[in-house]
Design a protein around this motif. Structure first.
Motif, short mmCIF file in Angstrom:
data_model
loop_
_atom_site.label_atom_id
_atom_site.label_comp_id
_atom_site.label_asym_id
_atom_site.label_seq_id
_atom_site.Cartn_x
_atom_site.Cartn_y
_atom_site.Cartn_z
N LYS A 142 0.83 -1.21 0.00
CA LYS A 142 0.00 0.00 0.00
C LYS A 142 0.86 1.25 0.00
O LYS A 142 1.70 1.44 0.89
N TYR A 143 0.62 2.09 -1.00
CA TYR A 143 1.27 3.39 -1.06
C TYR A 143 0.27 4.42 -0.53
O TYR A 143 -0.90 4.11 -0.33
N SER A 157 -3.89 14.90 -2.60
CA SER A 157 -3.04 14.13 -3.49
C SER A 157 -2.69 14.99 -4.70
O SER A 157 -3.55 15.35 -5.48
N ALA A 212 -1.49 6.75 -1.75
CA ALA A 212 -2.74 6.96 -2.49
C ALA A 212 -3.67 5.75 -2.41
O ALA A 212 -4.82 5.82 -2.83
N ASP A 213 -3.17 4.64 -1.88
CA ASP A 213 -4.00 3.43 -1.78
C ASP A 213 -4.74 3.35 -0.45
O ASP A 213 -5.57 2.47 -0.24
#
Lengths: 294, 757, 161
Positions: free
Chosen positions: B26-27, B273, B29-30
């Motif tokens: 998981k980054y 983001s 943005a995830d």
């Protein structure tokens, strides 16, 4: 990333007649989508456009085909650029410029979706596929409510991002008249550092019909050095009727460079572009000459 | 090494590889949190302006709009962690005023239920700007008295350092080479845009921020300072990161602080983001520099003097402008033993996007200039460029005058020797040019970069090692892995020190709540500084483990060995106990003990060892179009010790490609302060079919202060690519370019100059 | 805005979804279906991080409207592994040290997957051409290409066996 694409209504017409109808009904607020590779990057705020109101999807109307008939090659407007690049129809000398242009267009991934019709109708001054069609005397067939219309490629481009198509017309197919075997064509694209995806700094296509080295017909088309892709007719006249030696090819290339009207932009300066027209035309003519009679 | 190693020196698979190839890593943005709001910045369209007023009344009426935060209330972070050292300097880190200083500088942030509402809201916000004159040329900005970008003027920092006697030095020179070099505004262009942040200010007054920062603990300090919170109420969690290359060396301008402010205001998690365009035009870039260099040498090829004058373009805000210049000084002076060196540098504010840290810091700029000078000297003196380097580099045992430390390891000669052999340097250098438009050439350059920043900045490293009841290990570290694999390397160091197999080591998440103070990932420091902390913590844990074993087995600690999960007596291997048995006993079974084995360490590395490299670049120049094709890079780097050779090679190859970009294709172009190429269409990165063949060569000089001899690699591998390519272009065509990036047009113009002098 | 109903097969499962006309395939995959393995790095089709397989072809999911995928079969990185073992491409990327930050990795693997399915023994030049849309800032592409070569070889051997 906060990125999103805005459109009010998406239409999937069942057939061409319905597609043309939709374009008529919605006029200026509708646009066509096939592969989508030129449409989806248009985002409010990024490319300074407003919301697209209506999208009419023509990708599944049977407009992707490649046929050879008695006097024409016929390319459906929704044929993907990859399919053009892979087709045996364009690998031979006369039509080699088409497969050169298809391979140079962008990347394999984009070319799975990008269509020849999209490239032509987006009408970028750098459009790659317009150039081979210009040197192969192609005719574009458009469908309108009133019926079909044939537009010679030379009359298709009116200005940057602006074609001869009316708002309710859809590009159906491209017809390339069959060439004699003694014709060879070539397309070359100069990119920044030859990286795989790029709009051309300069792109050119040439076609030569010759008997031994005697030039019967010459076509030279230039891209990215004017508001529309165009034929360098003064340069062509240098070659027509001549013996194609190194000197005359250089002269034609230099003449083509003079006909170019490039601008300075983020990719290159106009001075550099002018120099490169001469280099690319010369190299392309050498290729086309080699491909004659193959 | 007398015994065979179990982890160090082995190309063990990285610990996060499977997560990444399955898409489960998981980054930022995830991450999705319940009740999350979206946020976006309204950015200045002006390069320099006073914000006279902000009217959000119409926007506030939109359903779904939840909160605003403006620059009138939210501070900007404008210095780096060096300023945390004193209360006075710490206050100067935060700037709150009504001025915007570059196109894209945030004016306000809005939080709303969804993206479409945000954009509608921003279009309804009315901002009254009073445009101010903007300064785009740092050299003009330096002289400018009437327009001040910051209240203290336009000069951010000035330094003048002299070693020896510069006039004597030039008097003793037989030849002098003098040039002005200009370097470009390069962008990190990591695949994961800078940046995405989720801030959650909870009702109990604790702020949790998910952000892919390289420096979670310093990020925590910045947030605590900006929001006036005690450190224990600020938690920074770093998810997987899609590359940083120095661009996340702190907080992202306008991101985390604004996001946290909005969360505090709404009481809900807020996610902001940035798009790729925002990343390109409004986050930190490399400092472009104008470098005037005058170098003197004797006929025998001994350098006598170097006079360097740098103007560094800081952009609208700093954070790293001092460190970058200090890096130019230490790497320039450190590499060669030039007895007389004058270094003067001015960092100047301009109304452009901020300069910051980018792989190599100030070294790629400095190196381009200095290594070009070296080749010009070699040419003038008709000396082999390789010999010139060998004659002048600062070697083992010598004192680095900038860092005031003895050079404990130096593999530069070996790098040159191996690189020359592998690339067939001698033969290719002497090759006659072939007929036709394509000309080939080979060029070399060397470099030195510092490992860590121990001599320049607060550089703490810390680790905790916990041995579990089943003999497996938890390694706790705040090392931020941006992709280079440092968490894997640290696990290898722990494994080797403990004698416990690598696959039994688990590495903690990067979370300031649970990991001790560590500077983070920058300055090529984790394998070295982080590694030393891990080694010390693991050594302490090992000692405690063996102390228990001694009690159980009746053999003194120094006679015990650990291997394959077993502790045994070296002389009598049948006297043994499984680690798992021992740990279960001491942690759970024996109710009078119940003690877990924990080892901890926290402190700074004892040195800032230089690591070295030599690159041999082979190019082919199309003299009709000016295009340069890099055929091959032979890149030899002295890393002290390659803890994980695959990961080291990964850096050498990846850094090599980034260096080619710096040399030939990458530059943010501006007109009146506006960035023209804020997408991959026009900011050119190399692709799979564009890259040269890169041959990585690892040299190991065994740094005595490093864990198992290791030093850094992450930045140095890109530092001297541009200079090597420039030297190769010169060999191929006779054209000497002094401006980056080296475009086809500039090469054609150079060829023209050569033909029409 | 008029919602569009679509029926798509993703990683072997059929979904009936109602999407905004402007929703891109990447939006539907990541936000509606929670498949965050497919990444977004630019939103303009230039970085390749969003590459998935659509009816077996490599495509950029940020350049396709979800509405256009009605009736199509989509494969994402999450669907590559069948059963307990990693797919040969996934195995090879790990064993060849072909990833660093991993952000480009799902897209690159999916591009390679589409290639190997049409051309089981691609050479290096073909591989580089077919992953040309996948930007990587970390690895320099060298190890990923080696990984694809290895995976193709392993897959052919499995077939032959």
């Amino acid at each position: 990333m906060g990125v999103y694409f805005q459109v009010e209504e998406y239409h999937r017409p069942q057939d061409l007649a319905e597609a043309v109808d939709l374009l008529s009904i919605f006029e200026n607020s509708a646009r066509v989508i096939a592969g989508g590779t030129d449409v989806l990057p248009l985002r409010p705020g990024v490319n300074k456009i407003d919301i697209i109101h209506h999208l009419v999807d023509i990708s599944k109307l049977g407009l992707d085909y490649l046929k050879k008939e008695s006097d024409h090659l016929r390319i459906g407007a929704a044929t993907t650029v990859n399919n053009i690049g892979a087709s045996p129809l364009f690998l031979s000398g006369p039509y080699g410029a088409m497969s050169d242009a298809a391979d140079a267009h962008s990347t394999a991934t984009i070319r799975n979706r990008a269509t020849v019709g999209g490239n032509l109708c987006n009408a970028s001054p750098c459009a790659d596929l317009a150039l081979p069609l210009l040197v192969l005397d192609a005719i574009l067939v458009a469908a309108a409510p009133r019926g079909k219309r044939h537009i010679p490629i030379e009359s298709f481009y009116k200005g940057a991002n602006y074609t001869a198509l009316n708002k309710e017309e859809v590009l159906l197919e491209i017809r390339i008249p069959l060439c004699s075997e003694k014709t060879g064509s070539s397309f070359l694209k100069l990119r920044r550092h030859q990286t795989a995806i790029d709009m051309a700094v300069v792109n050119v296509a040439t076609a030569l019909t010759c008997q031994k080295k005697h030039c019967k017909a010459a076509r030279i088309a230039l891209g990215s050095v004017g508001p529309i892709p165009f034929r360098a007719k003064t340069a062509e006249s240098v070659l027509a009727g001549s013996i194609l030696d190194e000197e005359i090819i250089q002269k034609a290339a230099a003449t083509a460079a003079e006909e170019a009207k490039p601008i300075d932009d983020v990719r290159a300066t106009s001075a550099y572009r002018k120099k490169m027209v001469a280099v690319l035309v010369r190299r392309s003519l050498e290729n086309s000459l080699r491909r004659c009679g193959q | 090494m007398p015994e065979s190693l179990i982890a160090v020196g082995k190309s063990l698979p990285r610990i996060d590889g499977v997560d990444k190839v399955t898409g489960s890593a998981k980054y930022a943005a995830d991450i999705r949190l319940d009740n999350m709001l979206h946020a976006k910045l309204l950015r200045s369209p002006h390069a320099h302006a006073k914000v006279k007023g902000i009217d959000t009344s119409a926007a506030q009426k939109l359903p779904g709009v939840r909160a605003f935060a403006t620059i009138f209330e939210v501070p900007k972070v404008i210095e780096y962690w060096f300023s945390l050292r004193t209360e006075k300097k710490k206050k100067q880190m935060f700037l709150r005023d009504d001025v915007v200083r570059f196109v894209g500088d945030p004016v306000l942030a809005v939080a709303a239920d969804d993206q479409q509402t945000i954009d509608k809201a921003l279009s309804l916000v009315k901002v009254e700007y009073e445009p101010l004159p903007a300064l785009h040329d740092p050299i003009k900005a330096m002289e400018e008295k009437d327009v001040n970008i910051h209240s203290r003027g336009n000069i951010a920092f000035k330094v003048n350092k002299v070693y020896g006697d510069i006039h004597e030095g030039f008097k003793n020179a037989d030849i002098i080479v003098k040039n002005t070099y200009r370097t470009s505004k390069q962008k990190h262009a990591a695949l994961e845009p800078f940046g995405t942040c989720i801030a959650h200010y909870q009702s109990n007054g604790k702020l949790t921020v998910y952000s892919s920062t390289q420096l979670p603990h310093w990020g925590r300090h910045y947030l605590a300072g900006a929001l006036n919170l005690p450190l224990n109420r600020v938690r920074v969690i770093k998810p997987h990161t899609g590359g940083s290359f120095g661009g996340r060396c702190g907080l992202i301008h306008g991101l985390e602080v604004m996001c946290s402010w909005l969360s505090r205001r709404t009481g809900r998690p807020v996610r902001m983001s940035f798009s790729r365009e925002e990343d390109m035009m409004a986050t930190e870039t490399r400092h472009p520099m104008t470098i005037k260099m005058k170098t003197g040498a004797t006929e025998a090829g001994i350098l006598t003097a170097n006079d360097v004058e740098i103007v560094s373009d800081v952009g609208a805000y700093g954070t790293h402008y001092i460190g970058v210049i200090a890096d130019c000084l230490s790497t320039g002076v450190g590499l060669y033993k030039i007895p007389n060196y004058s270094f003067s540098a001015t960092a100047v504010f301009t109304n452009k996007s901020p300069g910051g840290a980018l792989r190599g810091y100030g070294n790629p700029q400095m190196n381009f200039a200095q290594e070009s000078q070296m080749d010009m000297i070699a040419e003038k003196l008709q000396i082999d460029p390789l010999q010139l380097r060998l004659k002048n580099y600062r070697g083992l045992g010598e004192i680095d005058p900038v860092l005031n430390q003895e050079i404990g390891s130096n593999g530069l000669a070996e790098c040159l020797e191996k690189g020359a052999a592998s690339s067939d340097w001698q033969k290719k250098r002497r090759q006659k040019p072939i007929k036709g438009a394509l000309k080939r050439g080979i060029g070399l350059s060397t470099m030195m970069h510092g490992t860590g920043a121990g001599k320049a900045l607060p550089d703490p490293a810390a680790a905790t090692v916990m041995i579990n009841a089943d003999g497996s290990v938890n390694l706790v570290t705040a090392a931020a892995d941006e992709g280079q694999g440092n968490r894997t390397v640290l696990a290898q160091i722990a494994s080797e020190t403990l004698g416990i197999d690598f696959d039994k080591i688990s590495v903690s998440e990067t979370d300031t709540d649970t990991t001790p103070l560590d500077c983070g990932t920058h300055g090529s420091r984790q394998a070295y500084g982080g590694g030393l902390a891990v080694r010390a913590a693991a050594a302490e844990a090992r000692e405690k483990l063996l102390a228990y074993a001694e009690k159980k087995l009746g053999v003194s600690e120094d006679r015990l060995r650990i291997k394959d999960g077993v502790i045994f007596a070296a002389k009598n291997p049948e006297i043994k106990i499984l680690i798992s048995d021992l740990m279960r006993k001491t942690q759970i079974e024996d109710m009078r003990v119940c003690e877990q084995v924990i080892g901890s360490a926290s402190g700074v590395a004892p040195a800032m060892p230089g690591y070295y490299g030599a690159i041999f670049a082979e190019v082919e120049v199309d003299t009709e179009t000016g295009e340069v094709k890099v055929l091959k890079l032979t890149s030899a780097f002295d890393v002290g010790r390659a803890i994980n050779p695959d990961l080291v090679e990964g850096q050498i190859i990846g850094g090599g490609v980034m260096g080619v970009g710096f040399a030939l294709t990458e530059n943010l172009l501006l007109r009146d302060g506006r960035i023209l190429n804020s997408s991959f269409t026009d900011y050119r990165l190399l692709r799979a079919c564009d890259v040269p063949e890169i041959v990585p060569i690892i040299v190991e000089s065994n740094e005595p202060t490093g864990p198992f001899g290791a030093k850094g690699i992450g930045e140095g591998c890109m530092v001297n690519v541009a200079s090597a390519i420039s030297n190769a272009i010169c060999h191929a065509t006779g054209v000497r370019l002094t401006d980056l990036c080296m475009t086809p047009d500039s090469i054609l113009q150079g060829l023209n100059r050569c033909q029409n002098p | 805005m008029k919602m569009v109903n679509i029926k798509i097969q993703v990683n072997g499962n059929w979904y009936e979804l109602s999407v905004n006309p402007g929703d891109r395939l990447v939006d539907v995959l990541r936000d509606q279906l929670g498949l965050t393995g497919t990444k977004e790095g630019c939103g303009a089709g230039e970085c390749g991080a969003c590459t998935v397989n659509l009816d077996s072809k490599a495509v950029l999911s940020c350049l396709i409207l979800a509405a256009q995928t009605d009736g199509c079969t989509i494969l994402t990185i999450e669907g590559l592994q069948r059963g307990p073992e990693l797919h040969p491409l996934q195995k090879a990327f790990v064993s060849e040290s072909a990833l660093q930050c991993g952000y480009c990795t799902p897209g690159m693997i999916m591009a390679a997957n589409a290639l190997i399915n049409t051309e089981p023994e691609p050479n290096e030049a073909t591989i580089r051409k077919n992953i040309a849309n996948n930007l990587c800032r970390c690895t320099g592409y060298d190890r990923p290409v080696k990984a694809v070569l290895k995976a193709a070889k392993d897959m052919k051997e499995n077939l032959d066996a």
